[in-house]
Design a protein around this motif. Sequence first.
Motif, PDB file in Angstrom:
ATOM      1  N   LEU A  12      -5.245   5.142  -2.119  1.00  0.00           N
ATOM      2  CA  LEU A  12      -4.345   5.648  -3.163  1.00  0.00           C
ATOM      3  C   LEU A  12      -2.915   5.273  -2.775  1.00  0.00           C
ATOM      4  N   PHE A  13      -2.114   4.904  -3.764  1.00  0.00           N
ATOM      5  CA  PHE A  13      -0.715   4.603  -3.486  1.00  0.00           C
ATOM      6  C   PHE A  13       0.138   4.898  -4.710  1.00  0.00           C
ATOM      7  N   ARG A  14       1.431   5.004  -4.462  1.00  0.00           N
ATOM      8  CA  ARG A  14       2.396   5.277  -5.516  1.00  0.00           C
ATOM      9  C   ARG A  14       3.024   3.960  -5.972  1.00  0.00           C
ATOM     10  N   LEU A  15       3.074   3.740  -7.286  1.00  0.00           N
ATOM     11  CA  LEU A  15       3.573   2.483  -7.835  1.00  0.00           C
ATOM     12  C   LEU A  15       4.960   2.677  -8.444  1.00  0.00           C
ATOM     13  N   VAL A  16       5.912   1.879  -7.973  1.00  0.00           N
ATOM     14  CA  VAL A  16       7.258   1.850  -8.545  1.00  0.00           C
ATOM     15  C   VAL A  16       7.492   0.453  -9.127  1.00  0.00           C
ATOM     16  N   ASN A  17       8.614   0.269  -9.795  1.00  0.00           N
ATOM     17  CA  ASN A  17       8.933  -1.038 -10.398  1.00  0.00           C
ATOM     18  C   ASN A  17       7.816  -1.536 -11.311  1.00  0.00           C
ATOM     19  N   HIS A  18       7.232  -0.606 -12.059  1.00  0.00           N
ATOM     20  CA  HIS A  18       6.110  -0.947 -12.947  1.00  0.00           C
ATOM     21  C   HIS A  18       6.568  -1.428 -14.324  1.00  0.00           C
ATOM     22  N   GLU A  19       7.874  -1.379 -14.575  1.00  0.00           N
ATOM     23  CA  GLU A  19       8.488  -1.900 -15.808  1.00  0.00           C
ATOM     24  C   GLU A  19       8.145  -1.083 -17.050  1.00  0.00           C
ATOM     25  N   ILE A  20       7.692   0.149 -16.855  1.00  0.00           N
ATOM     26  CA  ILE A  20       7.542   1.059 -17.988  1.00  0.00           C
ATOM     27  C   ILE A  20       8.760   1.977 -17.988  1.00  0.00           C
ATOM     28  N   PRO A  21       9.537   2.011 -19.058  1.00  0.00           N
ATOM     29  CA  PRO A  21      10.744   2.845 -19.067  1.00  0.00           C
ATOM     30  C   PRO A  21      10.418   4.311 -18.794  1.00  0.00           C
ATOM     31  N   SER A  22      11.241   4.949 -17.974  1.00  0.00           N
ATOM     32  CA  SER A  22      11.009   6.356 -17.649  1.00  0.00           C
ATOM     33  C   SER A  22      11.052   7.234 -18.894  1.00  0.00           C
ATOM     34  N   THR A  23      11.895   6.850 -19.861  1.00  0.00           N
ATOM     35  CA  THR A  23      11.968   7.621 -21.108  1.00  0.00           C
ATOM     36  C   THR A  23      10.648   7.557 -21.868  1.00  0.00           C
ATOM     37  N   PHE A  24       9.983   6.420 -21.769  1.00  0.00           N
ATOM     38  CA  PHE A  24       8.697   6.268 -22.452  1.00  0.00           C
ATOM     39  C   PHE A  24       7.622   7.118 -21.778  1.00  0.00           C
ATOM     40  N   LEU A  25       7.605   7.155 -20.438  1.00  0.00           N
ATOM     41  CA  LEU A  25       6.633   7.986 -19.730  1.00  0.00           C
ATOM     42  C   LEU A  25       6.826   9.458 -20.074  1.00  0.00           C
ATOM     43  N   SER A  26       8.085   9.878 -20.179  1.00  0.00           N
ATOM     44  CA  SER A  26       8.371  11.265 -20.561  1.00  0.00           C
ATOM     45  C   SER A  26       7.929  11.544 -21.987  1.00  0.00           C
ATOM     46  N   GLN A  27       8.175  10.572 -22.880  1.00  0.00           N
ATOM     47  CA  GLN A  27       7.758  10.722 -24.275  1.00  0.00           C
ATOM     48  C   GLN A  27       6.243  10.867 -24.370  1.00  0.00           C
ATOM     49  N   LEU A  28       5.534  10.090 -23.571  1.00  0.00           N
ATOM     50  CA  LEU A  28       4.071  10.133 -23.581  1.00  0.00           C
ATOM     51  C   LEU A  28       3.566  11.532 -23.229  1.00  0.00           C
ATOM     52  N   LEU A  29       4.139  12.126 -22.207  1.00  0.00           N
ATOM     53  CA  LEU A  29       3.725  13.474 -21.804  1.00  0.00           C
ATOM     54  C   LEU A  29       4.086  14.513 -22.867  1.00  0.00           C
ATOM     55  N   GLU A  30       5.249  14.346 -23.493  1.00  0.00           N
ATOM     56  CA  GLU A  30       5.657  15.291 -24.541  1.00  0.00           C
ATOM     57  C   GLU A  30       4.747  15.194 -25.759  1.00  0.00           C
ATOM     58  N   GLU A  31       4.370  13.970 -26.134  1.00  0.00           N
ATOM     59  CA  GLU A  31       3.449  13.790 -27.263  1.00  0.00           C
ATOM     60  C   GLU A  31       2.100  14.435 -26.955  1.00  0.00           C
ATOM     61  N   ALA A  32       1.658  14.328 -25.699  1.00  0.00           N
ATOM     62  CA  ALA A  32       0.395  14.945 -25.303  1.00  0.00           C
ATOM     63  C   ALA A  32       0.474  16.465 -25.417  1.00  0.00           C
TER      64      ALA A  32
END
Length: 286
Positions: A12-32
């Motif tokens: 298991l590892f943590r991935l950074v620099n994945h090129e997904i905007p942080s605002t989009f990841l937050s939006q995804l969780l809020e939509e859920a």
Amino acid sequence: MKLGEACKTWGLFRLVNHEIPSTFLSQLLEEAKKLFSMEFETKQGAFNDSPLTYFWGTPALTPSGEALTRGTQNMNWVEGLNVPVNKLSRFQCQQHPVLESFRLVLVEYGNHLSRIATTLFEAMASNLNLHPENSKSYLSLPTGAIRVYRYPQCSNANVNTILGMDVHTDSSILSILNQDQAISGLELLKDDEWLTVAPISNTLIVNIGDMMQAMSDDEYKSVKHRVKVNKHKERISIGYFVFPDDDTVIESTKYKPFTYNDFRAQVQEDIKTCGHKIGLERFKLT
């Protein structure tokens, strides 16, 4: 190489620099969160005519989202949604605006995760010196599934004994998790000790699945993990799982040749008869 070391040592590892905007990841969780806040009957009705599968208390699902028989296992403290990525663009939910809004976000998210999974797998295959032709057939993007989990707060007096997800390994090649950015719950087993995978904003968690362990001749580890519940707050996480094609033969010096369809059928049988998944041990060479 850090990638190979993480896969061998931790699984298991943590991935950074994945090129997904942080605002989009937050939006995804809020939509859920909006989706799960709907009434139970509304959620059930919304998914009746869609390829999405709604479930609760059931951690074991086939790639198509069919719940496996649980045998003697206790119900888990979770509700969720299984989403086959390749079917997202084929239906619309205009009669359910919240679901339609979430579907549109998931289409974009699925594109991101397919890109990331391909890049990671190609790097892993290169590190392992897998035969190029074999490795091309191992990762099948059409099998990709997104599973959206909600772990409700649990005020039960025995909260420390209740799990949001039982101890398990993933049957996938790779699993990529966008976990709640504020509330921890994911734990991994390392050297017989349970360690918390703390949430860090704008990172993704990647873990090795059973299929990758078999392909790597056990060099890469399919890590055991579980999810704890929180007494005061609910928790949302969104996982992406990708598999081989059903009939692709996995060849390894540690295991007898098998297809993912063989593996899935054996898991289903073990859950029915033993109450839990046994996994790769069923295919070990003696």
